[in-house]
Design a protein around this motif. Structure first.
Motif, PDB file in Angstrom:
ATOM      1  N   LEU A 255      19.003 -31.108   2.295  1.00 32.77           N
ATOM      2  CA  LEU A 255      19.074 -30.650   3.591  1.00 32.77           C
ATOM      3  C   LEU A 255      17.410 -29.990   4.017  1.00 32.77           C
ATOM      4  CD1 LEU A 255      21.796 -28.330   3.075  1.00 32.77           C
ATOM      5  CD2 LEU A 255      21.884 -30.763   3.971  1.00 32.77           C
ATOM      6  N   ASN A 256      17.080 -29.926   5.121  1.00 31.44           N
ATOM      7  CA  ASN A 256      16.011 -29.589   5.711  1.00 31.44           C
ATOM      8  C   ASN A 256      15.938 -27.927   5.428  1.00 31.44           C
ATOM      9  OD1 ASN A 256      17.074 -28.476   7.995  1.00 31.44           O
ATOM     10  ND2 ASN A 256      17.082 -30.225   9.235  1.00 31.44           N
ATOM     11  N   GLU A 257      14.908 -27.470   5.743  1.00 35.53           N
ATOM     12  CA  GLU A 257      14.544 -26.044   5.197  1.00 35.53           C
ATOM     13  C   GLU A 257      15.407 -25.240   6.105  1.00 35.53           C
ATOM     14  OE1 GLU A 257      12.682 -24.844   2.630  1.00 35.53           O
ATOM     15  OE2 GLU A 257      12.638 -26.768   2.285  1.00 35.53           O
ATOM     16  N   GLN A 258      15.697 -25.343   7.394  1.00 38.41           N
ATOM     17  CA  GLN A 258      16.596 -24.412   8.275  1.00 38.41           C
ATOM     18  C   GLN A 258      17.996 -24.610   7.720  1.00 38.41           C
ATOM     19  OE1 GLN A 258      15.765 -22.071  10.311  1.00 38.41           O
ATOM     20  NE2 GLN A 258      17.827 -21.494  10.645  1.00 38.41           N
ATOM     21  N   ASP A 259      18.405 -25.931   7.657  1.00 37.66           N
ATOM     22  CA  ASP A 259      19.716 -25.996   7.072  1.00 37.66           C
ATOM     23  C   ASP A 259      20.066 -25.498   5.622  1.00 37.66           C
ATOM     24  OD1 ASP A 259      20.461 -27.331   9.348  1.00 37.66           O
ATOM     25  OD2 ASP A 259      20.220 -29.318   8.666  1.00 37.66           O
ATOM     26  N   LYS A 260      18.901 -25.601   4.918  1.00 38.00           N
ATOM     27  CA  LYS A 260      18.996 -25.137   3.504  1.00 38.00           C
ATOM     28  C   LYS A 260      19.266 -23.520   3.368  1.00 38.00           C
ATOM     29  CE  LYS A 260      16.123 -26.980   0.739  1.00 38.00           C
ATOM     30  NZ  LYS A 260      14.831 -27.009  -0.112  1.00 38.00           N
ATOM     31  N   LYS A 261      18.463 -22.953   4.279  1.00 40.97           N
ATOM     32  CA  LYS A 261      18.564 -21.322   4.397  1.00 40.97           C
ATOM     33  C   LYS A 261      19.799 -21.025   5.009  1.00 40.97           C
ATOM     34  CE  LYS A 261      16.277 -17.588   6.981  1.00 40.97           C
ATOM     35  NZ  LYS A 261      15.528 -17.391   7.726  1.00 40.97           N
ATOM     36  N   GLU A 262      20.408 -21.846   6.004  1.00 43.12           N
ATOM     37  CA  GLU A 262      21.727 -21.454   6.488  1.00 43.12           C
ATOM     38  C   GLU A 262      22.842 -21.590   5.325  1.00 43.12           C
ATOM     39  OE1 GLU A 262      22.270 -23.668   9.983  1.00 43.12           O
ATOM     40  OE2 GLU A 262      20.751 -22.610  11.050  1.00 43.12           O
ATOM     41  N   MET A 263      22.621 -22.720   4.832  1.00 39.96           N
ATOM     42  CA  MET A 263      23.878 -22.918   3.740  1.00 39.96           C
ATOM     43  C   MET A 263      23.780 -21.876   2.556  1.00 39.96           C
ATOM     44  SD  MET A 263      26.167 -24.892   2.512  1.00 39.96           S
ATOM     45  CE  MET A 263      26.028 -26.595   3.465  1.00 39.96           C
TER      46      MET A 263
END
Length: 371
Positions: A255-263
């Motif tokens: 995932l990209n960094e933003q999606d990773k953080k949200e996950m």
């Protein structure tokens, strides 16, 4: 800098999945033994929050972070020291790495093949690996004893060589006893205390433990209740044991960094497992970081702790080591505190150091040379 850490474990414990997550690679990771045969090697960047602060201070165009090499090594089975499975290849590959990362499975899953018929037990798995390393070390020691004994006979006219060989043979005799008794702590202590050089031993290599847990257990740090994880911490200490779900970290790495953080927030995962492994690997390899800074780039340079500034200059370019004159040095923490190089000069925080200065972690260097 050719320094690497090897992922080691029994078949199907998650080594290749973790390797892919750490390095964003795509080596095969299948549900059968010996999916990995030849070792895979890849570099990954080392997380370092100082890079962002330095880039802001110098208004640099880009960052070039430190990297660390990981090697995915074929799974080991009991009897590897006698050639079982891929034993000889496996052990020769371990010999080439500087740090062993033991990947130990700490979860039950009937859909993932387990290499032993018994129930999951990471401590038993670790003992199997360590036993095979020590048996191979015993073979290496026995061969060295035979070679050293021959050298004693052929160097009768050289008192210094005779003395050194006698001391090594004494050490080898003690190592033989410890290896036969599978006393790894004794082996490591003997090598730490001695001033005699002898054959390098697999069981004496520095190591980390990765506890590979299920995805569900990473939520809200539920892994702390896992009895296998608790046993590993009890044996090795919390500092040396890294809890992680290799499968989950691999999925997050896509995932990209933003999606990773949200996950991570959605799954209530408090820590970045990959960053922890990378940082601890860097530390256990005995590496520190120094920086070269300017408007073009912030460059982080990994070196072995204890190197002089002249040796460190050679990591940048051989000409800098060959023609080294002196270096202006300050630590990045002083820059963060006082705001600018101009201020550091004003208060005397920038030092001029000669070639014998030992580089410290976080040093920012400006090297003067002439070739």
């Amino acid at each position: 800098m050719n320094i690497s850490a090897g992922l080691v474990g029994l078949p199907n414990v998650g080594k290749s999945t973790l390797f892919n997550a750490l390095t964003r690679s795509s080596v095969p990771a299948e549900n059968y033994p010996f999916c990995t045969i030849d070792p895979h090697l890849a570099c990954t960047t080392v997380p370092d929050p100082r890079m962002e602060a330095l880039q802001a201070a110098y208004k640099s165009q880009k960052q070039i972070p430190s990297t660390v090499q990981f090697v995915d090594i074929a799974g080991l089975v009991k009897g590897a020291s006698s050639g079982e499975g891929l034993g000889n290849q496996f052990l020769s590959h371990i010999r080439e790495v500087d740090l062993i990362i033991h990947v130990l499975r700490c979860f039950q899953d009937p859909d993932i093949t387990y290499s032993r018929a018994e129930d999951i037990d990471p401590l038993v798995d670790y003992d199997i690996i360590l036993t095979e390393l020590m048996l191979r070390d015993l073979d290496s020691v026995e061969k060295r004893i035979a070679k050293a004994s021959q050298l004693v006979k052929s160097n009768k006219s050289n008192p210094l060589a005779q003395k050194e060989l006698a001391a090594e043979l004494e050490l080898l005799a003690e190592l033989t006893i410890a290896l036969n008794a599978l006393e790894v702590a004794k082996v490591q202590q003997l090598l730490a205390d001695c001033v005699v050089k002898t054959v390098p031993l697999l069981s004496a290599k520095n190591f980390l433990i990765v506890a590979n847990l299920s995805e569900d257990e990473m939520s809200l740090e539920d892994y702390t209740k896992n009895s296998h994880y608790q046993n590993l911490v009890k044996k090795f200490g919390q500092e040396r044991v890294v809890p992680i779900s290799a499968k989950l970290e691999f999925e997050l790495s896509q995932l990209n960094e933003q999606d990773k953080k949200e996950m991570r927030e959605m799954l209530n995962i408090q820590q970045d497992g990959l960053a922890t492994i990378i940082s601890k690997t860097y530390s256990y390899l005995g590496l520190i970081t120094f920086f070269t800074c300017g408007p073009k780039e912030i460059h982080a340079w990994p070196i072995k702790k204890g190197l002089t500034i002249r040796q460190a200059a050679g990591e940048i370019h051989s000409d800098l080591e060959r023609g080294f004159i002196f270096s202006d040095i300050f630590n990045c923490e002083d820059l963060f505190t006082h705001g600018s190089e101009a201020k550091l000069k004003e208060i005397g925080k920038i030092r001029t150091e000669g070639q014998d200065y030992k580089v410290q972690d976080g040093d920012v260097v400006h090297i003067k040379f002439n070739v």
